[in-house]
Write a protein that holds these residues in place. Structure first.
Motif, short mmCIF file in Angstrom:
data_model
loop_
_atom_site.label_atom_id
_atom_site.label_comp_id
_atom_site.label_asym_id
_atom_site.label_seq_id
_atom_site.Cartn_x
_atom_site.Cartn_y
_atom_site.Cartn_z
N GLU A 1 90.36 63.78 10.86
CA GLU A 1 90.46 62.35 10.59
C GLU A 1 91.85 62.02 10.05
N ARG B 1 84.18 65.03 13.10
CA ARG B 1 84.59 66.07 12.14
C ARG B 1 83.84 67.37 12.41
N LEU C 1 87.78 53.50 18.26
CA LEU C 1 88.17 54.89 18.00
C LEU C 1 89.54 55.09 18.61
N TYR D 1 87.65 63.38 23.14
CA TYR D 1 86.72 62.42 22.53
C TYR D 1 85.74 61.89 23.58
N VAL E 1 88.26 55.59 13.03
CA VAL E 1 87.12 54.81 13.50
C VAL E 1 87.04 53.57 12.64
N GLU F 1 80.33 55.79 10.20
CA GLU F 1 80.35 57.08 9.50
C GLU F 1 79.64 58.15 10.33
N ARG G 1 82.21 59.24 12.79
CA ARG G 1 83.22 60.08 12.13
C ARG G 1 82.67 61.48 11.85
N GLU G 2 81.43 61.53 11.37
CA GLU G 2 80.81 62.82 11.05
C GLU G 2 80.71 63.70 12.30
#
Length: 123
Positions: free
Chosen positions: A46, A40, A67, A84, A56, A33, A36-37
């Motif tokens: 996402e 974002r 990923l 990325y 992810v 997470e 992901r955060e």
């Protein structure tokens, strides 16, 4: 069969909830997470059923997270993955390309600071 979105045995997820109330049951959930955060916050989208974007996953309790980017055509996917890579490097992640075995995606290790946080949970 439980969807995993509800509490186990009446207990709340150990690490709370992430984006869109995603339950964070384990250190691995929390680490995924956090990645992901970061993505974002930097403007990456996402994956959803309605559109392409990053995914992810953490298939194991040990080892790297995965990923990948779902966008087609391949040239757009490759461009996103290059972005990325730059972001992961800037943020201090350790990573390697070719998560899927076909030349796409990344294998990403949690940030050292996040990994250090796990020493108090007995893992």
């Amino acid at each position: 069969m439980s969807s995993g979105d509800d509490q186990y045995d009446g207990q709340a997820p150990a690490y709370g909830h992430g984006f869109e109330a995603r339950p964070l049951w384990s250190v691995r959930d929390r680490d995924a997470e956090q990645l992901r955060e970061l993505l974002r916050r930097r403007g990456f989208v996402e994956f959803t059923e309605g559109g392409d974007g990053f995914v992810v996953e953490h298939p194991d309790d040990e080892g790297p997270m995965l990923l990948v980017h779902t966008r087609q055509p391949r040239s757009e996917r490759v461009a996103a993955e290059q972005d990325y890579g730059r972001l992961l490097e800037q943020a201090g992640y350790r990573f390697a390309p070719n998560a899927t075995g076909d030349g796409e995606g990344w294998r990403v290790r949690p940030q050292p600071a996040a990994a250090g946080d796990t020493s108090t949970d007995g893992a």
